[in-house]
Write a protein that holds these residues in place. Structure first.
Motif, PDB file in Angstrom:
ATOM      1  N   VAL A 222       0.841  -1.202   0.000  1.00 56.42           N
ATOM      2  CA  VAL A 222       0.000   0.000   0.000  1.00 56.42           C
ATOM      3  C   VAL A 222       0.877   1.254   0.000  1.00 56.42           C
ATOM      4  O   VAL A 222       1.650   1.476   0.932  1.00 56.42           O
ATOM      5  CB  VAL A 222      -0.937   0.035   1.222  1.00 56.42           C
ATOM      6  CG1 VAL A 222      -1.870   1.247   1.144  1.00 56.42           C
ATOM      7  CG2 VAL A 222      -1.739  -1.252   1.325  1.00 56.42           C
ATOM      8  N   ALA A 223       0.739   2.050  -1.052  1.00 55.49           N
ATOM      9  CA  ALA A 223       1.503   3.302  -1.166  1.00 55.49           C
ATOM     10  C   ALA A 223       0.558   4.481  -1.023  1.00 55.49           C
ATOM     11  O   ALA A 223      -0.581   4.455  -1.514  1.00 55.49           O
ATOM     12  CB  ALA A 223       2.220   3.375  -2.507  1.00 55.49           C
ATOM     13  N   GLU A 224       1.030   5.519  -0.350  1.00 58.99           N
ATOM     14  CA  GLU A 224       0.253   6.760  -0.202  1.00 58.99           C
ATOM     15  C   GLU A 224       0.651   7.701  -1.332  1.00 58.99           C
ATOM     16  O   GLU A 224       1.783   8.164  -1.401  1.00 58.99           O
ATOM     17  CB  GLU A 224       0.542   7.405   1.154  1.00 58.99           C
ATOM     18  CG  GLU A 224      -0.461   8.469   1.560  1.00 58.99           C
ATOM     19  CD  GLU A 224      -1.828   7.882   1.923  1.00 58.99           C
ATOM     20  OE1 GLU A 224      -2.809   8.286   1.266  1.00 58.99           O
ATOM     21  OE2 GLU A 224      -1.902   7.042   2.834  1.00 58.99           O
ATOM     22  N   LEU A 225      -0.276   7.974  -2.239  1.00 55.80           N
ATOM     23  CA  LEU A 225      -0.047   8.878  -3.349  1.00 55.80           C
ATOM     24  C   LEU A 225      -0.809  10.174  -3.097  1.00 55.80           C
ATOM     25  O   LEU A 225      -1.672  10.230  -2.217  1.00 55.80           O
ATOM     26  CB  LEU A 225      -0.522   8.240  -4.664  1.00 55.80           C
ATOM     27  CG  LEU A 225       0.065   6.874  -5.013  1.00 55.80           C
ATOM     28  CD1 LEU A 225      -0.473   6.396  -6.349  1.00 55.80           C
ATOM     29  CD2 LEU A 225       1.581   6.923  -5.043  1.00 55.80           C
TER      30      LEU A 225
ATOM     31  N   THR B  22      -7.813   5.031   3.564  1.00 54.55           N
ATOM     32  CA  THR B  22      -8.676   3.852   3.665  1.00 54.55           C
ATOM     33  C   THR B  22      -8.017   2.781   4.520  1.00 54.55           C
ATOM     34  O   THR B  22      -8.646   2.178   5.394  1.00 54.55           O
ATOM     35  CB  THR B  22      -8.979   3.280   2.269  1.00 54.55           C
ATOM     36  OG1 THR B  22      -9.676   4.257   1.499  1.00 54.55           O
ATOM     37  CG2 THR B  22      -9.833   2.021   2.372  1.00 54.55           C
ATOM     38  N   VAL B  23      -6.724   2.536   4.275  1.00 59.33           N
ATOM     39  CA  VAL B  23      -5.962   1.555   5.045  1.00 59.33           C
ATOM     40  C   VAL B  23      -4.628   2.192   5.432  1.00 59.33           C
ATOM     41  O   VAL B  23      -4.296   3.299   4.996  1.00 59.33           O
ATOM     42  CB  VAL B  23      -5.726   0.261   4.234  1.00 59.33           C
ATOM     43  CG1 VAL B  23      -7.056  -0.410   3.886  1.00 59.33           C
ATOM     44  CG2 VAL B  23      -4.934   0.544   2.961  1.00 59.33           C
ATOM     45  N   THR B  24      -3.861   1.475   6.232  1.00 61.16           N
ATOM     46  CA  THR B  24      -2.548   1.979   6.640  1.00 61.16           C
ATOM     47  C   THR B  24      -1.537   1.781   5.515  1.00 61.16           C
ATOM     48  O   THR B  24      -1.344   0.664   5.034  1.00 61.16           O
ATOM     49  CB  THR B  24      -2.057   1.249   7.901  1.00 61.16           C
ATOM     50  OG1 THR B  24      -3.006   1.440   8.952  1.00 61.16           O
ATOM     51  CG2 THR B  24      -0.697   1.775   8.334  1.00 61.16           C
ATOM     52  N   ALA B  25      -0.922   2.873   5.072  1.00 62.36           N
ATOM     53  CA  ALA B  25       0.098   2.793   4.028  1.00 62.36           C
ATOM     54  C   ALA B  25       1.379   2.201   4.603  1.00 62.36           C
ATOM     55  O   ALA B  25       1.796   2.552   5.708  1.00 62.36           O
ATOM     56  CB  ALA B  25       0.355   4.164   3.436  1.00 62.36           C
ATOM     57  N   ASN B  26       2.030   1.308   3.840  1.00 63.23           N
ATOM     58  CA  ASN B  26       3.233   0.646   4.353  1.00 63.23           C
ATOM     59  C   ASN B  26       4.291   0.405   3.284  1.00 63.23           C
ATOM     60  O   ASN B  26       5.219  -0.379   3.488  1.00 63.23           O
ATOM     61  CB  ASN B  26       2.863  -0.684   5.009  1.00 63.23           C
ATOM     62  CG  ASN B  26       2.076  -1.613   4.079  1.00 63.23           C
ATOM     63  OD1 ASN B  26       1.969  -1.347   2.884  1.00 63.23           O
ATOM     64  ND2 ASN B  26       1.515  -2.686   4.634  1.00 63.23           N
ATOM     65  N   ALA B  27       4.145   1.059   2.126  1.00 61.28           N
ATOM     66  CA  ALA B  27       5.118   0.855   1.053  1.00 61.28           C
ATOM     67  C   ALA B  27       6.495   1.359   1.479  1.00 61.28           C
ATOM     68  O   ALA B  27       6.614   2.407   2.117  1.00 61.28           O
ATOM     69  CB  ALA B  27       4.665   1.564  -0.220  1.00 61.28           C
ATOM     70  N   ALA B  28       7.516   0.608   1.107  1.00 58.80           N
ATOM     71  CA  ALA B  28       8.902   0.980   1.434  1.00 58.80           C
ATOM     72  C   ALA B  28       9.672   1.248   0.151  1.00 58.80           C
ATOM     73  O   ALA B  28       9.831   0.349  -0.682  1.00 58.80           O
ATOM     74  CB  ALA B  28       9.566  -0.137   2.233  1.00 58.80           C
ATOM     75  N   PHE B  29      10.129   2.482  -0.011  1.00 57.10           N
ATOM     76  CA  PHE B  29      10.943   2.868  -1.165  1.00 57.10           C
ATOM     77  C   PHE B  29      12.336   3.216  -0.651  1.00 57.10           C
ATOM     78  O   PHE B  29      12.490   4.051   0.248  1.00 57.10           O
ATOM     79  CB  PHE B  29      10.331   4.072  -1.873  1.00 57.10           C
ATOM     80  CG  PHE B  29       8.979   3.807  -2.465  1.00 57.10           C
ATOM     81  CD1 PHE B  29       8.843   3.309  -3.743  1.00 57.10           C
ATOM     82  CD2 PHE B  29       7.830   4.052  -1.725  1.00 57.10           C
ATOM     83  CE1 PHE B  29       7.592   3.062  -4.296  1.00 57.10           C
ATOM     84  CE2 PHE B  29       6.567   3.802  -2.258  1.00 57.10           C
ATOM     85  CZ  PHE B  29       6.454   3.307  -3.544  1.00 57.10           C
ATOM     86  N   VAL B  30      13.344   2.571  -1.217  1.00 61.03           N
ATOM     87  CA  VAL B  30      14.710   2.780  -0.745  1.00 61.03           C
ATOM     88  C   VAL B  30      15.622   3.004  -1.929  1.00 61.03           C
ATOM     89  O   VAL B  30      15.305   2.666  -3.074  1.00 61.03           O
ATOM     90  CB  VAL B  30      15.210   1.577   0.082  1.00 61.03           C
ATOM     91  CG1 VAL B  30      14.339   1.365   1.309  1.00 61.03           C
ATOM     92  CG2 VAL B  30      15.246   0.321  -0.772  1.00 61.03           C
TER      93      VAL B  30
END
Length: 473
Positions: A113-116, A198-206
């Motif tokens: 899930v990513a927050e855009l 809507t849901v908890t965002a948890n995407a990890a970008f490194v």
């Protein structure tokens, strides 16, 4: 109903469940993937894999996904369990599965899930890295809310922009996607948009981290010179990639077939009003006019004579959350407040402020992931078009090829009117509306409707351009 029966009959024969007299049945593998995103952001996945007796298939799915530049997105898979004949192994970098016979694989994905800007996106590789062809891949997606938009489903070799055979929201609010066949090594990716929070965002970008320790020993002057040279090369390469996107037409399937029926599908779900900005980084009056025409085609608006020899825009249906922000802004600008009818004659000489529409369209181009920043800001710097935006630019040229090459005979009579009208706004924004109408000249009803809308478009373009001129004088 007949189309559905034919379609499922084809699947049954392909799967070896129905014998065809006189023919050797080809026994194949299939994959069904059910996904559910929870409030805490975890994505629960259940894969049902069907493998012919005596066969064994395997897959290796990378949990590192390149993004843009030197960044990558990292997923984490846990709690992988295989029920049936097979095994699953998960490392920090890969998900490995081996299946023989029929089996069910369940696991949980973190980082999907990513927050855009203005929305969330849930993204996962429905099928990836299988060592054999899958005759059919079917996927379903469920979220805590039934407002999934936009939906992007890509299937093909890694990096390709080919759309899945089907991607839609059914009457219960479940997102469903299908594609067949999926060749060995190809992948199918599903990305679903959800409302913010809507849901908890948890995407990890490194950062991918190249790690050149010898650079630390360079003097400050050398580092500065190196950065200047590298920066110039990056800008040059980025501009060259942009130029190549315009010059090469990416293959794109615009007419999707289901049995004896077809439907129009634009590349990456792009709308007519978004195409111009993707191609040249500038919002023009024609982009706004094409948006209005598209809203007419989709029955939010209608064009009618006003009884005084002029045309008027009439609102047919109230805009809902399914419309993009820029589309909502276009409607609010042309029909402010409680107004539901706009005579085009009233626009002549009117100081209409299109700035909110233009801002919304630039913001939308970033929100869709086609630009890393608004293209109207920082002009002359590194081109902000992303890899996805460059791919779409090439696909738009493929869309233009479709508009120039399709024939009415290519489209079943039952679908001809819908395909003609849905394609018309795209022809308008790409400068080919007259050619498109002429292609269907033998159908007097379609050609007449197209000519009327083309004349409306010319009038609207002139009025909006005049309004902008008055505002900027």
């Amino acid at each position: 109903m007949r189309t559905q029966l034919v379609r499922w009959g084809t699947v049954l024969v392909a799967a070896g469940l129905v014998a065809v007299p006189g023919q050797q049945v080809r026994v194949v593998s299939t994959l069904d993937v059910a996904m559910k995103v929870e409030r805490d952001g975890r994505l629960s996945v259940t894969e049902t894999v069907s493998v012919p007796p005596g066969r064994e298939i395997s897959r290796v799915t990378s949990l590192r996904e390149p993004v843009d530049g030197d960044r990558e997105r990292r997923y984490r898979v846990r709690d992988a369990v295989v029920t049936g004949s097979g095994s699953a192994d998960v490392t920090e970098d890969e998900l490995r599965t081996t299946i023989s016979g029929n089996a069910t694989v369940t696991y949980t994905v973190d980082g999907a899930v990513a927050e855009l800007p203005h929305r969330q996106e849930v993204r996962w590789q429905v099928a990836d890295g299988w060592d054999t062809e899958l005759a059919e891949v079917r996927a379903s997606f469920v979220a805590p809310v039934q407002r999934a938009s936009p939906i992007t489903c890509l299937a093909g070799p890694p990096g390709s922009g080919r759309q899945c055979g089907l991607a839609e929201v059914d009457h219960t609010g479940v997102v469903r996607a299908e594609h067949s066949p999926l060749a060995a090594g190809e992948r199918m990716v599903l990305a679903v948009g959800l409302p913010t929070a809507t849901v908890t965002a948890n995407a990890a970008f490194v950062s991918a981290g190249l790690g050149w320790p010898w650079l630390l020993a360079l003097s400050l002057a050398c580092l500065l010179a190196l950065a200047l040279v590298a920066g110039g090369i990056v800008v040059l390469l980025a501009r060259r990639r942009d130029a190549q996107a315009f010059g090469v037409a990416e293959p794109v399937e615009v007419l999707l077939r289901d049995g004896d029926r077809v439907r129009f599908s634009s590349p990456d779900g792009v709308l007519p009003g978004q195409i111009g900005t993707v191609m040249d980084g500038v919002v023009d009056v024609v982009d706004i006019s094409a948006t209005v025409l598209d809203l007419v085609v989709r029955r939010y608006l209608d064009v009618r004579p006003d009884g005084e020899g002029a045309r008027e825009l009439v609102q047919l249906n109230a805009p809902g959350p399914e419309l993009h922000d820029y589309e909502q802004t276009v409607l609010a600008t042309l029909l402010p407040g409680e107004e539901r009818v706009l005579s085009l004659s009233r626009l002549r000489g009117r100081d209409l402020d299109l700035t909110p529409v233009i801002d919304a369209m630039y913001d939308d181009a970033v929100r869709q992931g086609w630009f890393s920043r608004r293209p109207d800001r920082g002009r002359g710097l590194l081109p902000p078009r992303t890899a996805r935006g460059r791919l779409l630019a090439g696909q738009v040229r493929g869309l233009l090829n479709y508009l120039h090459s399709v024939r009415p005979a290519d489209i079943p009579a039952a679908d001809r009117e819908l395909v003609f009208t849905r394609s018309l706004p795209y022809a308008a924004v790409l400068g080919g509306v007259e050619r498109w109408v002429a292609t269907f000249a033998e159908d007097e009803r379609l050609a007449g409707r197209g000519s009327d809308l083309a004349a409306f478009l010319v009038e609207l373009n002139g009025l909006l351009a005049e309004s902008e001129h008055l505002r900027n004088r």
